[in-house]
Write a protein that holds these residues in place. Structure first.
Motif, mmCIF file in Angstrom:
data_model
loop_
_atom_site.group_PDB
_atom_site.id
_atom_site.type_symbol
_atom_site.label_atom_id
_atom_site.label_comp_id
_atom_site.label_asym_id
_atom_site.label_seq_id
_atom_site.Cartn_x
_atom_site.Cartn_y
_atom_site.Cartn_z
ATOM 1 N N SER A 47 -0.938 -12.156 23.596
ATOM 2 C CA SER A 47 -0.033 -12.732 22.601
ATOM 3 C C SER A 47 -0.763 -13.738 21.722
ATOM 4 C CB SER A 47 1.141 -13.417 23.314
ATOM 5 O OG SER A 47 2.083 -13.921 22.389
ATOM 6 N N THR A 48 -0.569 -13.619 20.429
ATOM 7 C CA THR A 48 -1.060 -14.589 19.453
ATOM 8 C C THR A 48 0.146 -15.194 18.750
ATOM 9 O OG1 THR A 48 -3.193 -13.493 19.120
ATOM 10 C CG2 THR A 48 -2.379 -14.844 17.304
ATOM 11 N N GLY A 91 -12.594 -10.697 23.017
ATOM 12 C CA GLY A 91 -11.539 -10.950 22.049
ATOM 13 C C GLY A 91 -11.310 -12.448 21.948
ATOM 14 N N ILE A 92 -10.962 -12.911 20.763
ATOM 15 C CA ILE A 92 -10.693 -14.333 20.516
ATOM 16 C C ILE A 92 -9.378 -14.433 19.762
ATOM 17 C CG2 ILE A 92 -11.462 -16.437 19.371
ATOM 18 C CD1 ILE A 92 -14.346 -15.418 19.666
ATOM 19 N N SER A 93 -8.417 -15.152 20.333
ATOM 20 C CA SER A 93 -7.112 -15.335 19.710
ATOM 21 C C SER A 93 -7.003 -16.751 19.166
ATOM 22 C CB SER A 93 -5.994 -15.067 20.726
ATOM 23 O OG SER A 93 -4.727 -15.378 20.180
ATOM 24 N N LEU A 94 -6.722 -16.880 17.869
ATOM 25 C CA LEU A 94 -6.622 -18.175 17.209
ATOM 26 C C LEU A 94 -5.167 -18.584 17.000
ATOM 27 C CD1 LEU A 94 -9.334 -17.739 14.412
ATOM 28 C CD2 LEU A 94 -9.629 -18.700 16.711
ATOM 29 N N ASP A 95 -4.954 -19.870 16.838
ATOM 30 C CA ASP A 95 -3.655 -20.421 16.441
ATOM 31 C C ASP A 95 -3.808 -20.930 15.014
ATOM 32 O OD1 ASP A 95 -1.324 -21.793 15.986
ATOM 33 O OD2 ASP A 95 -1.655 -23.314 17.527
ATOM 34 N N VAL A 125 -14.139 -9.478 18.535
ATOM 35 C CA VAL A 125 -13.000 -9.187 17.670
ATOM 36 C C VAL A 125 -12.119 -10.431 17.668
ATOM 37 C CG1 VAL A 125 -10.989 -7.731 17.247
ATOM 38 C CG2 VAL A 125 -13.074 -6.733 18.221
ATOM 39 N N VAL A 126 -11.830 -10.958 16.493
ATOM 40 C CA VAL A 126 -11.038 -12.177 16.346
ATOM 41 C C VAL A 126 -9.624 -11.784 15.927
ATOM 42 C CG1 VAL A 126 -10.812 -14.359 15.096
ATOM 43 C CG2 VAL A 126 -13.086 -13.504 15.748
ATOM 44 N N PHE A 127 -8.638 -12.405 16.572
ATOM 45 C CA PHE A 127 -7.229 -12.151 16.269
ATOM 46 C C PHE A 127 -6.584 -13.438 15.760
ATOM 47 C CE2 PHE A 127 -8.449 -9.291 19.702
ATOM 48 C CZ PHE A 127 -8.000 -8.062 19.256
#
Length: 585
Positions: A271-272, A397-401, A434-436
């Motif tokens: 979840s992002t 994977g990298i999930s950003l706010d 992969v950045v999200f």
């Protein structure tokens, strides 16, 4: 014959820095110094662990792998049938795959050489809507027809049908590799309401959902208000939407709030967070406004205001002249006498960052995992909503706010998060990344201070682009927010490059998700394959079918016909089903 190999179960011989938890892919860092979080209750460093398995994904089929295109837009696309006025949908031809070579030249014979690195599904902008919520801005429709959609009571049914479609995919459309996970890139909810958050988590993880708040026996909202401004599906009233050809559907509202069942995704999901998840109405930094909270859970709802006043409020929102919601507060107070009575409900209360994280960590919503769906207790302790996780041996994977807690719907990131992103990419330089995020590079222009970190500088999309371009292991930045399919090549002066992949929403037509595959062509290039998918609902609707499946089908068709709906959100052919070629870093 293709040499594409499976990436499932390939955990042997992983570099110590890249170890994984036995339960599946886990966070590499929660932004607070942890290198690995194998469970929610403990932290460990890579040096403490020597054996692990790869991300939990579907069992790989027997070799050789075969492309699986059934149910994707390569096979068929919902297409409007000929005619004017209200348009019915039917089965249309699939979309061709477009090879894009702006960043690298594709080499012949690559299909026979390539090996799969990873495959995943992106869902974005589900906008699970509590359609009866007292703080919704439906009345802006008197000034702008786009401000309310006739299909908004069916977001849960539509999202479940999308989950059903993803579950039915037996492999990736090009490589045939098993799908590793699904990532939802924000605006999972619409109005920052606890009711919506619970429905979203049940859609994704499985369970029974009654998409109704307030009176448990009946719908109480704009669609049985008797106002011509809105489609009144159960009434004979000649409202503005019926004048445009919308049907009368007796029993629609009763069916829309009936209990439904979601199977939950049958693969791990992450979840992002998006602005509609973090901010009331997706734009107001007003969690501490007790008046607005009281209205959210109370028994009064505004449904109709004069067009001139609606236009003034909409201008304040669009031009970010009221990010704290102070004038919105005053606007509602000035219209208190015009509000209608509805049944109060505590479930409509706004949720905080901590409550959002706690809900993801709740075992009731685990589904097939992982615990927290990317978030960890470290995030909860630090109040952060960004993290990294391992996808496969070769990919993280990298999930950003990217939501600005200071208010407004455009985004940015704080300096601390940008430093963390840089550090995470450097520490995992041996892996592709992969950045999200929710926001796109072009919509990260909001640099209002975060009230919780007033002295921290906010960083724009251009600064994020510059950072990503400095790391040769970055392959893609995957995001949403704009509700449109757009794919942009990004290249740095030294030749480093990556693709930005923005995917259309699942609330506006054509209501799509996207499968992304990463493959090493063994010739100095990488190929990223993107393939769009629709929900499992039939393209053709039956107005007499108000079952869960029939409503999901109607959800798509109503979105096509929503007054003022854009006809370009599907994007151009080069933004849909593609092969995106890159030089290996």
């Amino acid at each position: 014959m293709s040499r594409t190999r499976s990436v499932a179960g390939s955990g042997q011989g992983i570099h110590r820095r890249s170890v994984l938890a036995a339960t599946g892919a886990v966070a590499l860092s929660g932004g607070v110094g942890y290198a690995l979080r194998p469970s929610d209750s403990q932290a460990a460093t890579a040096e403490e662990t020597t054996q692990a398995v790869a991300a939990s994904s579907r069992q790989a089929p027997a070799a050789p792998l075969a492309p699986y295109t059934k149910g994707t837009t390569v096979a068929s696309v919902a297409t409007a049938r000929a005619g004017s006025g209200y348009r019915r949908l039917g089965d249309g031809p699939g979309w061709q795959r477009v090879v894009r070579s702006e960043l690298a030249a594709p080499k012949s014979g690559r299909a026979g050489r390539r090996t799969a690195l990873a495959a995943f599904v992106q869902l974005t902008d589900l906008h699970i809507i509590d359609a009866q919520h007292p703080l919704r801005l439906e009345y802006l429709r008197s000034a702008d027809v786009h401000a309310w959609r006739p299909h908004e009571a069916l977001t849960v049914q539509g999202a479940i049908a999308l989950v059903e479609r993803i579950n039915a995919l037996r492999g990736a459309p090009v490589t045939g590799a098993p799908l590793h996970f699904a990532m939802t890139t924000g605006d999972n909810t619409d109005n920052n309401a606890k009711s919506e958050l619970e429905w979203f988590l049940k859609v994704m993880s499985g369970g029974r959902i009654t998409p109704n708040t307030g009176d448990p026996r009946r719908y109480e909202g704009v669609q049985n208000s008797g106002l011509k401004l809105y489609w009144q599906p159960d009434a004979a009233l000649r409202d503005t939407d019926k004048q445009a050809g919308f049907p009368r559907l007796d029993g629609f509202l009763k069916a829309a709030i009936r209990e439904v069942q979601s199977p939950g995704l049958n693969l791990p999901w992450y979840s992002t967070v998006g602005n509609h998840d973090s901010l009331p109405m997706g734009c107001y930094a007003s969690h501490r406004d007790s008046y607005l909270t009281d209205l959210a859970v109370g028994g009064r709802k505004l449904m109709d205001v004069p067009a001139a006043q609606a236009k003034q409020l909409q201008t304040l929102i669009k031009k970010a002249r009221d990010p704290q919601g102070v004038r919105y507060h005053d606007f509602l107070k000035s219209h208190a006498r015009a509000m209608r009575s509805v049944t109060p409900d505590e479930r409509r209360a706004p949720f905080t960052t901590a409550e959002y994280l706690q809900a993801h960590l709740d075992p009731a919503f685990r589904g097939v995992g992982p615990v927290g769906h990317g978030y960890s207790s470290a995030n909860l302790d630090a109040g952060t909503q960004y993290y990294a996780f391992r996808i496969s041996d070769d990919v993280i994977g990298i999930s950003l706010d990217t939501t600005d807690a200071g208010g407004h719907y455009e985004g940015s990131v704080g300096s601390a998060q940008l430093r963390w992103l840089d550090r995470t990419l450097r520490e995992n330089k041996d892996s592709y990344a992969v950045v999200f995020s929710h926001h796109t590079s072009r919509t990260m222009t909001n640099t209002r201070p975060d009230p919780a970190r007033p002295h921290e500088r906010r960083r724009t999309g251009q600064e994020v682009l510059a950072l990503l371009g400095s790391h040769p292991n970055v392959l893609a930045w995957v995001n949403g927010h704009i509700h449109k399919n757009v794919i942009i090549p990004h290249s740095a002066p030294d030749g480093r490059s990556f693709w930005e992949i923005s995917t259309a929403s699942h609330v506006d037509f054509p209501q799509l998700a996207r499968v992304v595959e990463l493959a090493d062509n063994k010739d100095g290039t990488i190929s990223l394959f993107t393939t769009l998918v629709e929900s499992s609902a039939p393209h053709r609707t039956d107005f007499s079918d108000l079952s869960q499946t029939g409503l999901a089908s109607l959800y798509r068709e109503l979105s096509l016909n929503a007054p003022g709906a854009s006809t370009t959100l599907g994007g151009n052919p080069e933004d849909r089903n593609t092969e995106l070629v890159l030089k290996k870093g």
